[in-house]
Design an enzyme around this catalytic site. Structure first.
Site, PDB file in Angstrom:
ATOM      1  N   ILE A  22      12.010  26.064  63.707  1.00 53.00           N
ATOM      2  CA  ILE A  22      12.061  24.772  63.007  1.00 53.00           C
ATOM      3  C   ILE A  22      11.284  24.803  61.690  1.00 53.00           C
ATOM      4  O   ILE A  22      11.362  23.861  60.907  1.00 53.00           O
ATOM      5  CB  ILE A  22      11.590  23.582  63.887  1.00 53.00           C
ATOM      6  CG1 ILE A  22      10.152  23.784  64.383  1.00 53.00           C
ATOM      7  CG2 ILE A  22      12.537  23.325  65.037  1.00 53.00           C
ATOM      8  CD1 ILE A  22       9.503  22.527  64.947  1.00 53.00           C
ATOM      9  N   SER A  79      -1.524  22.135  73.222  1.00 54.65           N
ATOM     10  CA  SER A  79      -2.894  22.516  73.537  1.00 54.65           C
ATOM     11  C   SER A  79      -3.906  22.136  72.460  1.00 54.65           C
ATOM     12  O   SER A  79      -3.889  22.662  71.345  1.00 54.65           O
ATOM     13  CB  SER A  79      -3.028  24.022  73.826  1.00 54.65           C
ATOM     14  OG  SER A  79      -4.383  24.372  73.928  1.00 54.65           O
ATOM     15  N   SER A 101      -0.578  11.583  73.665  1.00 55.56           N
ATOM     16  CA  SER A 101      -1.681  10.650  73.896  1.00 55.56           C
ATOM     17  C   SER A 101      -2.928  11.069  73.123  1.00 55.56           C
ATOM     18  O   SER A 101      -3.850  10.268  72.965  1.00 55.56           O
ATOM     19  CB  SER A 101      -2.016  10.596  75.387  1.00 55.56           C
ATOM     20  OG  SER A 101      -2.351  11.889  75.856  1.00 55.56           O
ATOM     21  N   TYR A 112      -4.396  19.410  66.613  1.00 54.51           N
ATOM     22  CA  TYR A 112      -3.168  19.056  67.346  1.00 54.51           C
ATOM     23  C   TYR A 112      -2.901  17.556  67.250  1.00 54.51           C
ATOM     24  O   TYR A 112      -1.784  17.128  66.922  1.00 54.51           O
ATOM     25  CB  TYR A 112      -3.312  19.482  68.810  1.00 54.51           C
ATOM     26  CG  TYR A 112      -2.178  19.019  69.698  1.00 54.51           C
ATOM     27  CD1 TYR A 112      -0.910  19.588  69.596  1.00 54.51           C
ATOM     28  CD2 TYR A 112      -2.374  18.003  70.642  1.00 54.51           C
ATOM     29  CE1 TYR A 112       0.140  19.163  70.412  1.00 54.51           C
ATOM     30  CE2 TYR A 112      -1.328  17.581  71.465  1.00 54.51           C
ATOM     31  CZ  TYR A 112      -0.082  18.157  71.348  1.00 54.51           C
ATOM     32  OH  TYR A 112       0.950  17.731  72.147  1.00 54.51           O
ATOM     33  N   VAL A 161      -3.309  21.996  83.456  1.00 59.39           N
ATOM     34  CA  VAL A 161      -4.163  22.122  84.631  1.00 59.39           C
ATOM     35  C   VAL A 161      -3.391  22.151  85.963  1.00 59.39           C
ATOM     36  O   VAL A 161      -3.716  22.945  86.853  1.00 59.39           O
ATOM     37  CB  VAL A 161      -5.265  21.037  84.571  1.00 59.39           C
ATOM     38  CG1 VAL A 161      -4.713  19.644  84.755  1.00 59.39           C
ATOM     39  CG2 VAL A 161      -6.359  21.284  85.541  1.00 59.39           C
ATOM     40  N   ARG A 207      -6.830  11.087  84.100  1.00 58.83           N
ATOM     41  CA  ARG A 207      -5.665  11.136  83.225  1.00 58.83           C
ATOM     42  C   ARG A 207      -4.515  10.375  83.861  1.00 58.83           C
ATOM     43  O   ARG A 207      -4.428  10.267  85.084  1.00 58.83           O
ATOM     44  CB  ARG A 207      -5.203  12.585  83.013  1.00 58.83           C
ATOM     45  CG  ARG A 207      -6.192  13.497  82.303  1.00 58.83           C
ATOM     46  CD  ARG A 207      -6.236  13.199  80.808  1.00 58.83           C
ATOM     47  NE  ARG A 207      -7.135  14.109  80.093  1.00 58.83           N
ATOM     48  CZ  ARG A 207      -8.450  13.928  79.952  1.00 58.83           C
ATOM     49  NH1 ARG A 207      -9.040  12.883  80.484  1.00 58.83           N
ATOM     50  NH2 ARG A 207      -9.164  14.793  79.268  1.00 58.83           N
ATOM     51  N   ARG A 211     -14.303  20.915  77.798  1.00 55.71           N
ATOM     52  CA  ARG A 211     -13.547  21.518  76.703  1.00 55.71           C
ATOM     53  C   ARG A 211     -13.708  20.704  75.424  1.00 55.71           C
ATOM     54  O   ARG A 211     -13.713  19.470  75.460  1.00 55.71           O
ATOM     55  CB  ARG A 211     -12.062  21.574  77.055  1.00 55.71           C
ATOM     56  CG  ARG A 211     -11.749  22.622  78.095  1.00 55.71           C
ATOM     57  CD  ARG A 211     -10.273  22.803  78.252  1.00 55.71           C
ATOM     58  NE  ARG A 211      -9.495  21.584  77.987  1.00 55.71           N
ATOM     59  CZ  ARG A 211      -8.170  21.535  78.013  1.00 55.71           C
ATOM     60  NH1 ARG A 211      -7.474  22.616  78.270  1.00 55.71           N
ATOM     61  NH2 ARG A 211      -7.518  20.412  77.775  1.00 55.71           N
TER      62      ARG A 211
HETATM   63  P1  NAD Z   1       6.295  24.112  75.753  1.00 63.71           P
HETATM   64  O1  NAD Z   1       5.355  25.035  75.062  1.00 63.71           O
HETATM   65  O2  NAD Z   1       6.696  24.429  77.155  1.00 63.71           O
HETATM   66  O3  NAD Z   1       7.599  23.904  74.886  1.00 63.71           O
HETATM   67  C1  NAD Z   1       7.621  23.920  73.482  1.00 63.71           C
HETATM   68  C2  NAD Z   1       8.819  24.743  73.060  1.00 63.71           C
HETATM   69  O4  NAD Z   1       8.898  24.737  71.627  1.00 63.71           O
HETATM   70  C3  NAD Z   1       8.705  26.221  73.483  1.00 63.71           C
HETATM   71  O5  NAD Z   1       9.880  26.625  74.144  1.00 63.71           O
HETATM   72  C4  NAD Z   1       8.508  26.956  72.168  1.00 63.71           C
HETATM   73  O6  NAD Z   1       9.032  28.271  72.200  1.00 63.71           O
HETATM   74  C5  NAD Z   1       9.213  26.047  71.198  1.00 63.71           C
HETATM   75  N1  NAD Z   1       8.749  26.219  69.824  1.00 63.71           N
HETATM   76  C6  NAD Z   1       7.460  26.279  69.396  1.00 63.71           C
HETATM   77  N2  NAD Z   1       7.421  26.503  68.073  1.00 63.71           N
HETATM   78  C7  NAD Z   1       8.708  26.552  67.648  1.00 63.71           C
HETATM   79  C8  NAD Z   1       9.309  26.758  66.390  1.00 63.71           C
HETATM   80  N3  NAD Z   1       8.575  26.956  65.296  1.00 63.71           N
HETATM   81  N4  NAD Z   1      10.661  26.760  66.313  1.00 63.71           N
HETATM   82  C9  NAD Z   1      11.429  26.577  67.416  1.00 63.71           C
HETATM   83  N5  NAD Z   1      10.906  26.390  68.641  1.00 63.71           N
HETATM   84  C10 NAD Z   1       9.557  26.375  68.758  1.00 63.71           C
HETATM   85  O7  NAD Z   1       5.607  22.658  75.692  1.00 63.71           O
HETATM   86  P2  NAD Z   1       6.030  21.307  76.408  1.00 63.71           P
HETATM   87  O8  NAD Z   1       4.939  20.955  77.337  1.00 63.71           O
HETATM   88  O9  NAD Z   1       7.415  21.368  76.884  1.00 63.71           O
HETATM   89  O10 NAD Z   1       5.916  20.295  75.193  1.00 63.71           O
HETATM   90  C11 NAD Z   1       7.056  19.774  74.506  1.00 63.71           C
HETATM   91  C12 NAD Z   1       6.588  18.756  73.482  1.00 63.71           C
HETATM   92  O11 NAD Z   1       5.887  17.701  74.124  1.00 63.71           O
HETATM   93  C13 NAD Z   1       5.644  19.320  72.421  1.00 63.71           C
HETATM   94  O12 NAD Z   1       5.935  18.690  71.202  1.00 63.71           O
HETATM   95  C14 NAD Z   1       4.272  18.883  72.920  1.00 63.71           C
HETATM   96  O13 NAD Z   1       3.348  18.784  71.876  1.00 63.71           O
HETATM   97  C15 NAD Z   1       4.622  17.534  73.521  1.00 63.71           C
HETATM   98  N6  NAD Z   1       3.666  17.070  74.526  1.00 63.71           N
HETATM   99  C16 NAD Z   1       3.602  17.689  75.737  1.00 63.71           C
HETATM  100  C17 NAD Z   1       2.707  17.212  76.683  1.00 63.71           C
HETATM  101  C18 NAD Z   1       2.615  17.834  78.049  1.00 63.71           C
HETATM  102  O14 NAD Z   1       1.826  17.329  78.853  1.00 63.71           O
HETATM  103  N7  NAD Z   1       3.364  18.875  78.363  1.00 63.71           N
HETATM  104  C19 NAD Z   1       1.855  16.122  76.394  1.00 63.71           C
HETATM  105  C20 NAD Z   1       1.941  15.535  75.143  1.00 63.71           C
HETATM  106  C21 NAD Z   1       2.863  15.996  74.223  1.00 63.71           C
END
Ligand code: NAD
Length: 329
Positions: free
Chosen positions: A68, A92, A132, A155, A199, A223, A283
């Protein structure tokens, strides 16, 4: 309730960025089950090939390996698409503190590229993952949209910038954007591996391997842990939301509050383990308590989450137990 009865016109096509990741792959799976078309985009930086290969034989699924950070890739990905669900990002809080420049590139520039490509391709709705973490050090509970504190990590800043662009793209260009502030999502396919793993999957993996997990801090942090099905519902409902509801970000959670130490006990009991955890330092960038007021999402997105923590954790534990032989655990 739920999302199974949400209807889109036949042939509707979604783009899911980050489709090889935890949330993205679950969105792909849900959309395919509902019978619509999905294009996935991912560069496999944190996602896995298995999460793509699982669906690749489905004629309604198409996958582009790409980044992207590259506008041309984003433009190509948006061709023929009705709705964009932008999940690609690096997650993270502690890792972002180690590498702020990289987070700026991926999370800010990447998301802006996607928004711009969506605008130029006349996309109907642009739904994107926020977090959040934008509440920063705001101490009051529950967290309410419009009452944010000082940010605590790069982040969180990237997500806040995404939201500001989201507002602008709705206001200036009429692109309907909806930010979803996810609160600690958990469920099937969440990666249990690596230093920055979330976690719940990390503890499940360690307990299954009879290793004592480390709890950062005293375990009395709380949480609003949110099961993946609620997140899928929020994304699909945002695609159905009104123009009036666009240009804003919404808390996406269940609206409950779980203490880490209690979750640890639940996992031990469910997995039949009697292992004492280690306790480590708190952390950096973490907050003590978090729980969401979800009334805005209920009112403006018709979000009505069906999966409590108690229901979701049983489903998640069962998935990890069953997948033991197929995932790298
Ligand atoms: P994840 O790491 O499992 O998935 C993210 C995906 O994005 C991965 O498959 C990664 O390869 C892809 N990616 C990263 N950089 C990229 C790039 N430059 N081009 C194309 N693809 C790319 O994480 P997730 O937990 O599935 O999180 C998804 C979204 O939700 C993220 O935006 C994250 O910040 C947000 N989010 C997640 C949580 C959570 O608790 N999991 C909480 C708050 C926000």
């Amino acid at each position: 309730m739920g999302y199974e009865n949400i209807k889109f016109p036949e042939g509707t096509k979604f783009l899911v960025t980050g489709s090889a990741g935890f949330i993205g792959s679950n969105l792909v799976e849900a959309i395919l089950k509902l019978g619509y078309q999905v294009k996935g985009l991912d560069n496999f930086s944190t996602g896995t090939k298995e999460n793509v290969e699982e669906f690749i034989d489905n004629p309604n699924y198409e996958f582009i390996e790409g980044d992207i950070r590259d506008l041309e890739t984003c433009m190509k990905a948006c061709e023929g698409i009705d709705y964009v669900l932008n999940q690609a990002a690096w997650g993270s809080v502690p890792r972002s503190i180690e590498m702020p420049l990289f987070y700026e590139e991926v999370n800010i520039k990447g998301t802006l590229n996607m928004m711009e490509a969506a605008r130029q391709n006349g996309i109907k709705k642009f739904v994107y993952a926020s977090s959040s973490s934008v509440y920063g050090d705001e101490p009051n509970l529950p967290k309410q949209e419009g009452r944010e504190g000082n940010l605590l990590s790069p982040y969180a800043l990237t997500k806040m910038v995404n939201e500001e662009y989201g507002k602008l793209y709705t206001k200036l260009y009429g692109l309907d954007t909806y930010g979803l502030r996810y609160f600690n999502v958990f469920g099937r396919r969440q990666d249990p591996n690596g230093a920055y793993a979330a976690v719940i999957p990390k503890f499940i993996k360690q307990l299954l391997n009879d290793e004592p997990p480390t709890i950062n801090g005293d375990g009395k942090q709380s949480r609003d842990f949110t099961y993946i099905e609620n997140v899928i519902e929020a994304n699909l409902k945002a695609c159905k939301a009104s123009h009036k509801a666009a240009g804003q970000a919404y808390n996406i959670a269940y609206g409950g509050r779980e203490y880490l130490i209690d979750i640890y006990d639940v996992l031990c009991k469910a997995l039949g383990k009697d292992i004492k955890p280690n306790f480590g330092p708190e952390r950096k960038g973490d907050i003590k308590h978090s729980n969401a007021d979800i009334s805005n999402a209920k009112e403006l997105l018709s979000y009505d989450p069906e999966w409590s923590f108690d229901r979701g954790i049983v489903a998640a534990i069962n998935w990890y137990k069953e997948s033991l032989s197929t995932i790298k655990i």
